[in-house]
Motif scaffolding. Sequence first.
Motif, PDB file in Angstrom:
ATOM      1  N   VAL A 193      61.996  16.166  51.471  1.00  0.00           N
ATOM      2  CA  VAL A 193      61.900  16.935  50.230  1.00  0.00           C
ATOM      3  C   VAL A 193      62.902  18.083  50.276  1.00  0.00           C
ATOM      4  O   VAL A 193      62.751  19.032  51.032  1.00  0.00           O
ATOM      5  CB  VAL A 193      60.484  17.491  50.014  1.00  0.00           C
ATOM      6  CG1 VAL A 193      60.430  18.289  48.725  1.00  0.00           C
ATOM      7  CG2 VAL A 193      59.464  16.371  49.981  1.00  0.00           C
ATOM      8  N   TYR A 334      62.486   7.020  53.673  1.00  0.00           N
ATOM      9  CA  TYR A 334      62.029   7.246  52.307  1.00  0.00           C
ATOM     10  C   TYR A 334      61.569   5.939  51.685  1.00  0.00           C
ATOM     11  O   TYR A 334      61.711   4.859  52.287  1.00  0.00           O
ATOM     12  CB  TYR A 334      63.138   7.905  51.476  1.00  0.00           C
ATOM     13  CG  TYR A 334      64.371   7.047  51.237  1.00  0.00           C
ATOM     14  CD1 TYR A 334      64.637   6.516  49.984  1.00  0.00           C
ATOM     15  CD2 TYR A 334      65.284   6.786  52.267  1.00  0.00           C
ATOM     16  CE1 TYR A 334      65.772   5.747  49.758  1.00  0.00           C
ATOM     17  CE2 TYR A 334      66.414   6.020  52.046  1.00  0.00           C
ATOM     18  CZ  TYR A 334      66.655   5.499  50.798  1.00  0.00           C
ATOM     19  OH  TYR A 334      67.775   4.728  50.585  1.00  0.00           O
ATOM     20  N   SER A 341      59.173  12.635  46.565  1.00  0.00           N
ATOM     21  CA  SER A 341      60.491  12.470  47.179  1.00  0.00           C
ATOM     22  C   SER A 341      61.133  11.220  46.597  1.00  0.00           C
ATOM     23  O   SER A 341      61.125  10.152  47.204  1.00  0.00           O
ATOM     24  CB  SER A 341      60.344  12.363  48.705  1.00  0.00           C
ATOM     25  OG  SER A 341      61.590  12.171  49.325  1.00  0.00           O
TER      26      SER A 341
END
Length: 398
Positions: A193, A334, A341
């Motif tokens: 983030v 991710y 995010s």
Amino acid sequence: MKVYLILLLVVIPIITGGPIFRKSSVTTQKLVEKHGYSFEEHSVQTSDGYILGLHRIPYSPKVQSDEPRPIAFLMHGLLCSSSDWVIPGPENGLAFVLSDAGYDVWMGNARGNTYSREHASYNPFFKKFWSFDWHEIGLYDLSAMMDYVLYYTDEEQLTYFGHSQGTTTFLVLNSLNLRFNSKIKSAHLMAPVAFMENMEGPLTDIAALLFGQPNIWPELFGDMEFLPNTKLMELLGLTACRESSPIQFFCSNIMFLFTGFDYENLNTTLLPDILATTPAGASVNQITHYLQENNSGYFRQFDYGFLRNPFAYGSTKPPEYPIEEIDVPIFLYYSDNDYLSSVVDVHRLMRTLKETTLRRAYRVQHPKWNHLDHIWGMNIKEYLHDAIMEDLESMKNS
């Protein structure tokens, strides 16, 4: 409307933090020791007076060796604590996995959470105690804890693991205090983030509009506690969120509203322990700072508004974090279904980091993998931990 906001963000946290709703009895120590692992608790004082709880799993009962162990330092996300890393148990909890792999595991706790509610001068009942956001956590908390770990173990480097806010604070520290670049062998950032312009979710736009305004919100409610950990939350987890509860789905749906829906990988047996330890407490300023990031599209310091910024920064706008200056081998992890995010924002982070710094950006191969699956996902070994262990292995030869 204003009255309801005050009730929600002021009165309820005060009540639930009172003596009648004492802290939960579920602790990181109990979660570690029940599986036969050794546990240590250390205290670290920051340069601005906060006294932090630092937790350690010095060795695994499965590893019989007197050889020096490399250090793994784990930092939790927003409203969380060191418990995050051990709640899933030895098979899926990253702290246990790293311990079994031969690491000396240390888990940090940010100021204001369950294990870090002391200060040399201020009591958490007073507003001054909560006058911080994740900028201070990165700049002061991380630096104090990592310096302590390296001094205590007489090692020169550690390997960093962060989730969510634990990635934000890493970027803050290592962009503003470059001396730490040489102390970190590699950084493994899960659900990173930084840029948040494309944050999703049904509540995002409303929250950013109401609470991300620099000239209004911080002045009214900024230096206050947000959602402390209490006995009430533990009781809620044991009653409403246990597997036999007919309303268990409410618990998961509340979490999914903020992180991304993923029923397939939610281990519902963990919900009582999750609710007993999370939320672990934070400052309202931490929430506000993230919402400001969503509004502005920048990764920059706290925006106090056009009246106060000149006094704080010497300009009407807060400075951006120079993350392009970071010189630590970085691995990103991710996913497609992460409301906090987003893929677009992670790709922007990838472009901003030095090419020589970013070693790998691993996109989890599961379409529904959400923000919290990075720490509690049911199939976490297959989808995440195997990739992390590959990356750790690659660093041994670098």
